[in-house]
Design a protein around this motif. Structure first.
Motif, PDB file in Angstrom:
ATOM      1  N   LEU A 233       5.943  10.351   1.778  1.00 32.01           N
ATOM      2  CA  LEU A 233       7.538  10.091   1.659  1.00 32.01           C
ATOM      3  C   LEU A 233       8.144  10.593   0.045  1.00 32.01           C
ATOM      4  O   LEU A 233       8.924  11.221   0.172  1.00 32.01           O
TER       5      LEU A 233
ATOM      6  N   THR B 234       5.507   2.858  10.193  1.00 32.85           N
ATOM      7  CA  THR B 234       6.074   3.402   9.338  1.00 32.85           C
ATOM      8  C   THR B 234       6.173   5.077   9.135  1.00 32.85           C
ATOM      9  O   THR B 234       7.199   5.610   9.249  1.00 32.85           O
TER      10      THR B 234
ATOM     11  N   VAL C 285      -7.249   7.759  -4.427  1.00 29.54           N
ATOM     12  CA  VAL C 285      -7.115   6.229  -4.198  1.00 29.54           C
ATOM     13  C   VAL C 285      -8.540   5.726  -3.722  1.00 29.54           C
ATOM     14  O   VAL C 285      -9.047   6.261  -2.901  1.00 29.54           O
TER      15      VAL C 285
ATOM     16  N   ASP D 282      -7.035   0.286  -9.036  1.00 24.92           N
ATOM     17  CA  ASP D 282      -6.717   1.488  -9.415  1.00 24.92           C
ATOM     18  C   ASP D 282      -5.603   1.535 -10.666  1.00 24.92           C
ATOM     19  O   ASP D 282      -5.143   2.732 -10.976  1.00 24.92           O
TER      20      ASP D 282
ATOM     21  N   GLU E 173       0.720  -1.504  11.279  1.00 25.88           N
ATOM     22  CA  GLU E 173       2.429  -1.632  10.506  1.00 25.88           C
ATOM     23  C   GLU E 173       2.576  -0.102   9.967  1.00 25.88           C
ATOM     24  O   GLU E 173       3.514   0.436   9.915  1.00 25.88           O
ATOM     25  N   ALA E 174       1.316   0.534   9.505  1.00 18.97           N
ATOM     26  CA  ALA E 174       1.601   1.767   8.792  1.00 18.97           C
ATOM     27  C   ALA E 174       1.855   2.945   9.814  1.00 18.97           C
ATOM     28  O   ALA E 174       2.598   3.895   9.617  1.00 18.97           O
TER      29      ALA E 174
ATOM     30  N   SER F 190       0.898  -1.141   0.027  1.00 23.90           N
ATOM     31  CA  SER F 190      -0.070  -0.113  -0.072  1.00 23.90           C
ATOM     32  C   SER F 190       0.763   1.294  -0.014  1.00 23.90           C
ATOM     33  O   SER F 190       0.379   2.245  -0.682  1.00 23.90           O
ATOM     34  N   THR F 191       2.088   1.196   0.540  1.00 19.39           N
ATOM     35  CA  THR F 191       2.779   2.522   0.732  1.00 19.39           C
ATOM     36  C   THR F 191       3.274   2.527  -0.793  1.00 19.39           C
ATOM     37  O   THR F 191       3.478   3.748  -1.326  1.00 19.39           O
TER      38      THR F 191
ATOM     39  N   GLN G 165      -6.068   0.429   4.664  1.00 15.83           N
ATOM     40  CA  GLN G 165      -5.016   0.551   3.555  1.00 15.83           C
ATOM     41  C   GLN G 165      -4.470   2.053   3.374  1.00 15.83           C
ATOM     42  O   GLN G 165      -3.547   2.366   2.939  1.00 15.83           O
TER      43      GLN G 165
ATOM     44  N   SER H 116      -1.303   3.385   5.050  1.00 17.93           N
ATOM     45  CA  SER H 116      -0.257   3.089   4.151  1.00 17.93           C
ATOM     46  C   SER H 116       0.258   3.903   2.954  1.00 17.93           C
ATOM     47  O   SER H 116       1.033   4.395   2.419  1.00 17.93           O
ATOM     48  N   VAL H 117      -1.054   3.984   2.238  1.00 19.03           N
ATOM     49  CA  VAL H 117      -1.119   4.770   0.976  1.00 19.03           C
ATOM     50  C   VAL H 117      -0.542   6.298   1.386  1.00 19.03           C
ATOM     51  O   VAL H 117       0.522   6.871   0.481  1.00 19.03           O
TER      52      VAL H 117
ATOM     53  N   GLN I 106      -2.856  -3.713   9.594  1.00 14.42           N
ATOM     54  CA  GLN I 106      -2.147  -3.091   8.787  1.00 14.42           C
ATOM     55  C   GLN I 106      -2.027  -1.443   9.146  1.00 14.42           C
ATOM     56  O   GLN I 106      -0.843  -0.804   8.667  1.00 14.42           O
TER      57      GLN I 106
ATOM     58  N   ASN J 172       1.281   7.258   3.671  1.00 15.95           N
ATOM     59  CA  ASN J 172       2.684   7.282   4.003  1.00 15.95           C
ATOM     60  C   ASN J 172       3.455   7.325   2.737  1.00 15.95           C
ATOM     61  O   ASN J 172       4.610   8.142   2.566  1.00 15.95           O
ATOM     62  N   GLY J 173       3.201   6.709   1.667  1.00 13.33           N
ATOM     63  CA  GLY J 173       3.701   6.588   0.239  1.00 13.33           C
ATOM     64  C   GLY J 173       3.787   7.959  -0.182  1.00 13.33           C
ATOM     65  O   GLY J 173       4.872   8.414  -0.747  1.00 13.33           O
ATOM     66  N   ILE J 174       2.667   8.519  -0.239  1.00 14.75           N
ATOM     67  CA  ILE J 174       2.599   9.974  -0.819  1.00 14.75           C
ATOM     68  C   ILE J 174       3.373  10.768  -0.007  1.00 14.75           C
ATOM     69  O   ILE J 174       3.976  11.835  -0.674  1.00 14.75           O
TER      70      ILE J 174
END
Lengths: 309, 221
Positions: free
Chosen positions: B114, B145, B97, A97, B141-142, A62-63, B104, B107-108, B138, B110-112
């Motif tokens: 980062l 992170t 998203v 997506d 987990e996130a 997901s990251t 979820q 986590s998404v 999750q 975090n990705g954006i």
């Protein structure tokens, strides 16, 4: 096995560094297996673009999706077996997506022989192939790993690339490989062996052993989208088709081939692969032999099938 | 825009919209309305909103109609074959998203976050979580992170309505002490009454907190 030249993971790790130099948008995400998958080479070369997510594959996927949304090209890497615990994340976010996430797993099939059934992964092709938008690649050797990895990073959309651990036997020598295009490595009329991954080199060995028969070999490195045109050409000239994969015979390469042929050109297809979980072994080739995936056992099975046809 | 949005009374409109579909996720949407109003009012152009609890899509649509981004007809089309999807999907205004599957969104985010740090951008990523959703492993987990990478551009807002699908949260799977949990994961924790004005005020305050991810527990009394 004197022909072993380079391991899948070494090829992957080195190619990643080359790709990282060419494309600044590439980032790599790891689930605390960088030493085993060899993404550690990328970390050393580009520490700012390497992200340690810890032993949490769901968070990892997901990251990576977030990175893709932000315009990066994330390569999410882990062991194949454990990446599958993120299947629902791959389905609901990455595939649904249509995000530009590249999933690369190592230690697939029986290649993690020592670690036994928990670490061996014999279901991932089926699990990934069923997802809309997802493309699935299974390179045959170190060279194919490098070429297909580059092609994958250049292509838009979600991909799953499945690699073994160490054993690759040289199949290619500088050929142009393309996603979605199968390679015919040897022509034949009695039997055509259709393989992916390490089993491509095994298929070539099988063809050598069956001197009395005309045996063709094709590398279907792209399981999805499957090269249906090449498959139909093969089916037209060969009497018998045999699929070879280090994967369950349900839903993998054999399943894909059987699906297409049953609809478009009914033909006898023998699927060679597994139907059970593996065992721990000190030796990779001994493990393959136990499950009927050695060149000797495959050659015997093919010869018997031709005789009894 | 922000003033009027925060003060707008949209409950009746939401109830009316959902009365035609057996009150589909009505409670989850009602308690999310105030949070969404505040976050959308606070959002700068570059910021991202992730509706991790995708079940609150109806609340989001009502707000979009208030902003003139959806029509009354659109609202009536909810969950129709060619109408608005029952859970938010990528491509709708503000939606980066798709959600609907819980756990979820952080986590998404975090990705954006980062990626934006890597680019040296100023970008807040707001992620709206349900309290029931916190059952998903999750999320934690996130949460690790976010704090590991000191993502002070990640702001989570928990819709603490004390309800999840089949009952009260503390009976189904207890969450308390919830603030302490987030704190122990390295987050800066804020608690606030679930009222748009109050949440908005707090969101502005949060911009001053640096070096840590931040979570608002928005309590529905």
């Amino acid at each position: 096995m004197s022909k072993i030249i380079e391991s899948f993971r070494e090829a992957f790790g080195r190619a990643l560094v080359e790709i990282g130099k060419e494309n600044e948008n590439v980032v790599v995400l790891d689930a605390d297996v960088k030493g085993s998958t060899k993404t550690i080479y990328f970390e050393k070369a580009f520490p700012d673009r390497f992200f340690q997510i810890g032993i949490s594959e769901q968070d990892l996927i997901s990251t990576a999706a977030g990175f893709a949304i932000a315009g990066k090209i994330p390569i999410a890497s882990a062991f194949a077996a454990f990446m599958m615990r993120a299947w629902e994340q791959i389905r609901n976010t990455v595939a649904r997506d249509n995000l530009n996430v590249k999933i690369v797993t190592t230690h697939s099939g029986f290649s993690d022989f020592m670690d036994g059934s928990s670490h061996q992964c014999l279901e991932d092709i089926a699990l990934m192939r069923v997802l809309p938008n997802m493309k699935v690649l299974v390179p045959a050797d170190a060279y194919a790993t490098k070429v297909l990895l580059k092609r994958m990073v250049e292509s838009e959309g979600p991909f799953y690339m499945r690699l073994g651990r160490d054993y690759t036997v040289k199949v290619y020598d500088g050929e142009e490989l393309e996603i979605g295009k199968a390679e015919i490595l040897r022509e034949g009329e009695d039997v055509f062996l259709i393989a992916c991954g390490f089993m491509v080199s095994v298929a070539l060995e099988v063809a050598e052993k069956l001197k009395d028969l005309s045996v063709g070999v094709a590398d279907f490195h792209t399981i999805k989208p499957l090269d249906e045109n090449t498959l139909l050409k093969i089916a037209k000239k060969a009497n018998l088709i045999v699929t070879l994969e280090e994967h369950s015979i349900f839903g993998g390469l054999g399943g894909a081939v059987a699906e297409v042929l049953s609809e478009r050109m009914p033909k006898r297809v023998i699927r060679i692969g597994t139907t059970e979980f593996g065992k721990s072994s000190r030796d990779y080739l001994a493990l393959l032999d136990l499950y009927g995936l050695s060149a000797d056992k495959i050659a015997k099975r093919v010869a018997e099938a031709v005789e009894g046809f | 825009m922000s003033e009027s949005l925060v003060r707008s009374a949209l409950n009746d409109k939401l109830k009316e919209m959902l009365s035609e579909v057996n009150n589909f996720h009505l409670n989850s949407s009602i308690t999310c309305l105030e949070i969404l109003k505040a976050v959308i009012a606070k959002k700068r152009e570059n910021d991202v909103i992730i509706l991790s609890k995708g079940h609150s899509a109806p609340a989001f649509y009502v707000i979009l109609s208030e902003l003139g981004l959806l029509s009354e007809e659109d609202l009536k089309s909810f969950a129709n074959l060619d109408g608005l999807p029952s859970h938010v999907i990528r491509g709708l205004p503000f939606i980066e998203v798709s959600s609907g599957s819980l756990g979820q969104g952080l986590s998404v985010a975090n990705g954006i976050a980062l990626a934006s740090k890597l680019e040296g951008e100023e970008k807040n990523v707001y992620v709206i979580l349900g309290d029931g959703e916190l059952d998903e492993g999750q999320i934690w987990e996130a949460a690790m992170t976010s704090s590991h990478y000191k993502l002070d551009n990640v702001i989570a807002i928990v819709d603490r309505n004390f309800k999840q699908l089949t009952g009260k949260t503390e009976e189904i799977m207890s969450k308390e002490p919830l603030g302490e949990k987030w704190k122990s994961f390295g987050w800066e924790v804020f608690e606030v009454e679930n009222k748009a004005e109050k949440i908005l005020e707090l969101l502005f305050e949060l911009d001053k907190v640096k070096g840590k991810p931040k979570v608002i527990i928005a309590k529905w009394e």
